[in-house]
Design an enzyme around this catalytic site. Structure first.
Site, mmCIF file in Angstrom:
data_model
loop_
_atom_site.group_PDB
_atom_site.id
_atom_site.type_symbol
_atom_site.label_atom_id
_atom_site.label_comp_id
_atom_site.label_asym_id
_atom_site.label_seq_id
_atom_site.Cartn_x
_atom_site.Cartn_y
_atom_site.Cartn_z
ATOM 1 N N GLU A 1 28.169 -2.632 30.237
ATOM 2 C CA GLU A 1 28.305 -2.407 31.876
ATOM 3 C C GLU A 1 27.380 -2.201 32.643
ATOM 4 O O GLU A 1 27.289 -1.388 33.326
ATOM 5 C CB GLU A 1 29.383 -1.187 31.743
ATOM 6 C CG GLU A 1 30.691 -0.440 30.881
ATOM 7 C CD GLU A 1 31.450 0.248 30.742
ATOM 8 O OE1 GLU A 1 31.095 1.176 31.425
ATOM 9 O OE2 GLU A 1 32.106 0.744 30.226
ATOM 10 N N ASN B 1 37.741 -5.116 37.616
ATOM 11 C CA ASN B 1 39.387 -4.791 36.707
ATOM 12 C C ASN B 1 39.983 -5.276 37.738
ATOM 13 O O ASN B 1 40.192 -6.130 37.955
ATOM 14 C CB ASN B 1 39.070 -3.317 36.495
ATOM 15 C CG ASN B 1 38.908 -2.905 35.383
ATOM 16 O OD1 ASN B 1 39.325 -3.129 34.245
ATOM 17 N ND2 ASN B 1 38.069 -2.115 34.555
ATOM 18 N N GLU C 1 45.984 -2.825 27.586
ATOM 19 C CA GLU C 1 45.402 -3.331 28.727
ATOM 20 C C GLU C 1 46.582 -4.734 29.635
ATOM 21 O O GLU C 1 46.913 -4.857 28.286
ATOM 22 C CB GLU C 1 43.934 -3.714 28.604
ATOM 23 C CG GLU C 1 43.214 -2.992 28.743
ATOM 24 C CD GLU C 1 43.080 -2.734 31.018
ATOM 25 O OE1 GLU C 1 44.293 -3.252 31.496
ATOM 26 O OE2 GLU C 1 42.155 -2.046 31.523
ATOM 27 N N ASN D 1 37.752 -9.277 31.075
ATOM 28 C CA ASN D 1 38.249 -8.517 31.664
ATOM 29 C C ASN D 1 39.474 -8.485 31.857
ATOM 30 O O ASN D 1 39.861 -9.599 31.294
ATOM 31 C CB ASN D 1 37.169 -7.026 32.296
ATOM 32 C CG ASN D 1 37.808 -5.513 31.735
ATOM 33 O OD1 ASN D 1 38.499 -5.206 30.988
ATOM 34 N ND2 ASN D 1 37.885 -4.873 33.192
ATOM 35 N N ASP E 1 41.374 1.704 37.592
ATOM 36 C CA ASP E 1 41.613 0.304 36.162
ATOM 37 C C ASP E 1 42.217 -0.285 36.900
ATOM 38 O O ASP E 1 42.445 -0.945 38.057
ATOM 39 C CB ASP E 1 41.769 0.763 35.227
ATOM 40 C CG ASP E 1 41.143 0.430 34.019
ATOM 41 O OD1 ASP E 1 41.249 -0.976 33.790
ATOM 42 O OD2 ASP E 1 40.841 1.057 32.803
ATOM 43 N N ARG F 1 31.297 -10.345 28.448
ATOM 44 C CA ARG F 1 32.395 -10.336 28.155
ATOM 45 C C ARG F 1 33.824 -9.994 29.140
ATOM 46 O O ARG F 1 33.626 -10.352 30.215
ATOM 47 C CB ARG F 1 33.686 -8.773 26.564
ATOM 48 C CG ARG F 1 33.561 -7.901 27.333
ATOM 49 C CD ARG F 1 34.359 -6.320 26.797
ATOM 50 N NE ARG F 1 35.015 -5.660 26.648
ATOM 51 C CZ ARG F 1 35.671 -4.925 27.694
ATOM 52 N NH1 ARG F 1 36.439 -6.060 28.172
ATOM 53 N NH2 ARG F 1 35.907 -3.541 28.214
#
Length: 298
Positions: A126, A153, A25, A107, A209, A105
């Site tokens: 999620e 995101n 990522e 992102n 994303d 967490r």
């Protein structure tokens, strides 16, 4: 030796880094060092790649890392599971802001034109409303801008800084906000307003994303389970699609000399028979022209 490939539409790509990242990522070009930064979230690793020499480094973090960005004074800022951490130039770690939330967490994150870090979170399951998008200043002050997010995101700004683009992946939309500087201090109220859809991803084409914005103001978005990167114009029209050989495309960023090369991260997590390149970093040379990204002012 550089590995090359061609997409079904004839677009040439190179394999910048062949890897088996579980959840690759956050590609970010560091203009000071001439290196690409990227992460493997679930393996808690921060990677660097120097395309001029091919040199790579890997640093393991103590917990899942959602994003890494350069700092104006040197070192790195990390969006970690339990908050925002700083790596100093001598590799010393310290917390800038720590907030432990069980089941949550970090992102994706991005640095705004004013040097603040806009950091996203999500729950591991999620769950809708379990994530957020917050603005973090260099002194560690945190303002929650969006508090009802599922999977925070891609985040990016128009070249003039007046628009902010944002993805909450399950919505299947790229949203756009108007940005104002005279927000209510401490609350962020009024900092971003006028939320509306720039574009929607149709069923069967995957989920939006990570994203980046080019010098023409167009938005490039990676499609998780869509095996592609798309470019949308500022008016929301789809004007380019780059299909890729891996289904889980996670994020994209311009880098290299002149910011003309599009670096693309990918993932292999959850795939029963992953493509050999799943988890690698791909690059499309000469894909467009990016905008230099600011460093975190902290």
């Amino acid at each position: 030796m550089t590995e090359h490939g061609t997409t079904p539409t004839g677009t040439a790509y190179d394999v910048a880094v062949r890897a088996e990242a579980s959840l690759g990522e956050g590609p970010t070009w560091d203009p000071v060092t001439g290196r690409l930064l990227w992460i493997d979230i679930l393996n808690s690793r921060v990677h660097t790649y120097d395309p001029a020499t091919g040199r790579r480094t890997v640093r393991r973090t103590d917990q899942h890392v959602g994003a890494v960005k350069p700092r104006a004074g040197g070192g790195l800022v990390l969006n970690l599971r339990d908050g925002i951490g700083l790596l100093d130039p001598d590799d010393t770690f310290r917390w800038l802001h720590r907030e432990v939330v069980p089941g949550r967490r970090a992102n994706d994150a991005a640095v705004a034109p004013d040097g603040t870090l806009w950091a996203g979170t999500m729950r591991y399951d999620e769950a809708p409303g379990g994530g957020s998008l917050s603005r973090v200043t260099g002194d560690g002050t945190v303002e929650v801008l969006l508090g009802d997010v599922a999977v925070s995101n891609g985040t990016g700004w128009s070249p003039d800084g007046r628009l902010m683009y944002y993805v909450d992946s399950p919505t299947r939309r790229i949203d756009v906000f108007d940005v104002f500087e005279d927000a209510d201090p401490g609350t962020g109220e009024g900092r971003i307003t006028g939320r509306r859809a720039l574009a929607a991803i149709e069923d069967g084409a995957g989920f939006p994303d990570g994203l980046c914005v080019d010098a023409e103001g167009c938005v490039w978005v990676a499609l998780w389970d869509g095996g592609a990167v798309r470019r949308y114009t500022p008016s929301g029209d789809l004007d380019r699609v780059i299909p890729l050989p891996v289904p889980r495309v996670t994020a994209c960023a311009f880098g290299g000399p002149g910011l003309t090369d599009l670096y693309i991260t990918t993932a292999r997590v959850g795939l029963t028979a992953p493509h050999p390149l799943a988890g690698s970093v791909l690059v499309v040379p000469g894909a467009g022209r990016g905008v230099a990204q600011p460093a975190f002012a902290g």
